[in-house]
Design a protein around this motif. Sequence first.
Motif, short mmCIF file in Angstrom:
data_model
loop_
_atom_site.label_atom_id
_atom_site.label_comp_id
_atom_site.label_asym_id
_atom_site.label_seq_id
_atom_site.Cartn_x
_atom_site.Cartn_y
_atom_site.Cartn_z
N SER A 88 -5.48 -1.13 -7.21
CA SER A 88 -6.89 -1.50 -6.27
C SER A 88 -6.47 -2.91 -6.03
O SER A 88 -5.92 -3.77 -6.62
CB SER A 88 -7.85 -1.63 -7.50
OG SER A 88 -8.29 -0.44 -7.95
N ARG A 144 -10.49 0.04 -3.37
CA ARG A 144 -10.47 0.56 -4.90
C ARG A 144 -9.45 1.93 -5.26
O ARG A 144 -9.36 2.89 -4.43
CB ARG A 144 -11.71 1.53 -5.17
CG ARG A 144 -12.17 1.75 -6.74
CD ARG A 144 -13.38 2.32 -6.91
NE ARG A 144 -14.38 1.30 -6.63
CZ ARG A 144 -14.67 0.33 -7.27
NH1 ARG A 144 -14.03 0.11 -8.77
NH2 ARG A 144 -16.06 -0.44 -7.13
N GLY A 145 -8.61 1.66 -5.93
CA GLY A 145 -7.40 2.58 -6.23
C GLY A 145 -7.80 3.15 -7.82
O GLY A 145 -8.70 3.07 -8.24
N ARG A 177 0.79 -1.02 0.01
CA ARG A 177 0.07 -0.27 -0.02
C ARG A 177 0.86 1.21 -0.21
O ARG A 177 0.69 2.26 -0.69
CB ARG A 177 -0.94 -0.07 1.17
CG ARG A 177 -1.81 -1.20 1.24
CD ARG A 177 -2.80 -1.41 0.29
NE ARG A 177 -3.48 -0.05 -0.11
CZ ARG A 177 -3.90 0.50 -1.37
NH1 ARG A 177 -3.48 -0.20 -2.34
NH2 ARG A 177 -4.39 1.37 -1.32
N PRO A 189 0.29 2.83 -3.97
CA PRO A 189 -1.02 3.19 -3.15
C PRO A 189 -2.28 3.34 -4.06
O PRO A 189 -3.47 3.41 -3.88
CB PRO A 189 -0.76 4.95 -2.78
CG PRO A 189 0.33 5.21 -3.40
CD PRO A 189 1.20 3.88 -3.57
N HIS A 190 -1.88 3.47 -5.45
CA HIS A 190 -2.95 3.50 -6.62
C HIS A 190 -3.57 2.08 -7.10
O HIS A 190 -4.55 2.17 -7.85
CB HIS A 190 -2.29 4.27 -7.84
CG HIS A 190 -1.09 3.51 -8.50
ND1 HIS A 190 0.03 3.24 -7.74
CD2 HIS A 190 -1.08 2.75 -9.78
CE1 HIS A 190 0.65 2.53 -8.64
NE2 HIS A 190 0.25 2.26 -9.72
#
Length: 329
Positions: free
Chosen positions: A287, A325-326, A280, A284-285
């Motif tokens: 999903s 959800r990213g 993460r 971080p983007h």
Amino acid sequence: MEKPKRTKLEDVAKLAGVSKTTVSRVLNKRGYLSEATIAKVYAAMKELNYQPNTIARQLFKQKTNMVGLIFPTVNNPFFGQLVARLEQILYEHGYKVLIGNSQNNPQKEEDYLNQLLNHQVDGLIVGAHNRGLKEYQRANLPVVSIDRIMNDDIPVVSSDNYQGGKLATEALIAAGCHTIIHTDGPENLESNTSKRQQAYEDVMRKNGRQPVTYNLDFNISTAEKIKIFRKIFEDYPQVDGIVTSNDTDAATILSLAPLYNKRVPHDLKIIGYDGADMTRLMLPHLSTIQQPIDGLAQVAVDLLEEKISGKKPSSPKPLQVKFIRGLTS
């Protein structure tokens, strides 16, 4: 220089005005003793700076306060965080740990098992992929598994893998994807993680889509994995959604997508699996389906302590997962 005299059990007994047997009972917490007697013994120990013989006490109790952990590798965000959390909880419960990285090699796992058993560990927590090793069948050996199905008497701790596969596949369908590919571990793997593939297939068929899974062996190299992921794009140039078996595979596919003129998430949507803290932080983007890693570790330790104490462990229920959800879906 004369070597300082080591304080002995009889020295403590003499100063406390009790017998050696009484001191031993205080140290090992055995039998009834008055609070006054216990206080006198501990006061004498403190005054004499007496250090109990830990090894002798462990032998007396037939307990080493050591637990073995066998996992495929800590060079993976999910397993690394899981092992770290297991070690922390076990330490808080008074245990030290010995860790073996099996690398999904049955011979290496068997070697680690024998080494751990020779160290007389009180129990094992196992997340390796191999089944049927005779060492796991030893009578009265407390073993708890995470995700892997070992023997009938070994409890398995897992998150809700079916729900995870279902959430990921439904999210891609809701986002308008039609050709959704799934990557998973070996077909013959006896693991609760196989429920992710079952969920993917169920959701795909329910929505009138053809499920396609690429099964990857755990022992293949990164280069071999890349060849298989490239084959997905070559076999299915119309692919617009991919559900991966873990976040590291998702990261690799993300890096390959531009080579096939796939813009994420415009032309291709990707959902990973595991959601470890390090992943993460680095992605971080992405999903992903996040597993409750701390919860898995806590349940595993609780079950192991039940087995070590001679209790019949309760049947663990799958822990809830969460869809994060990213920007990739």
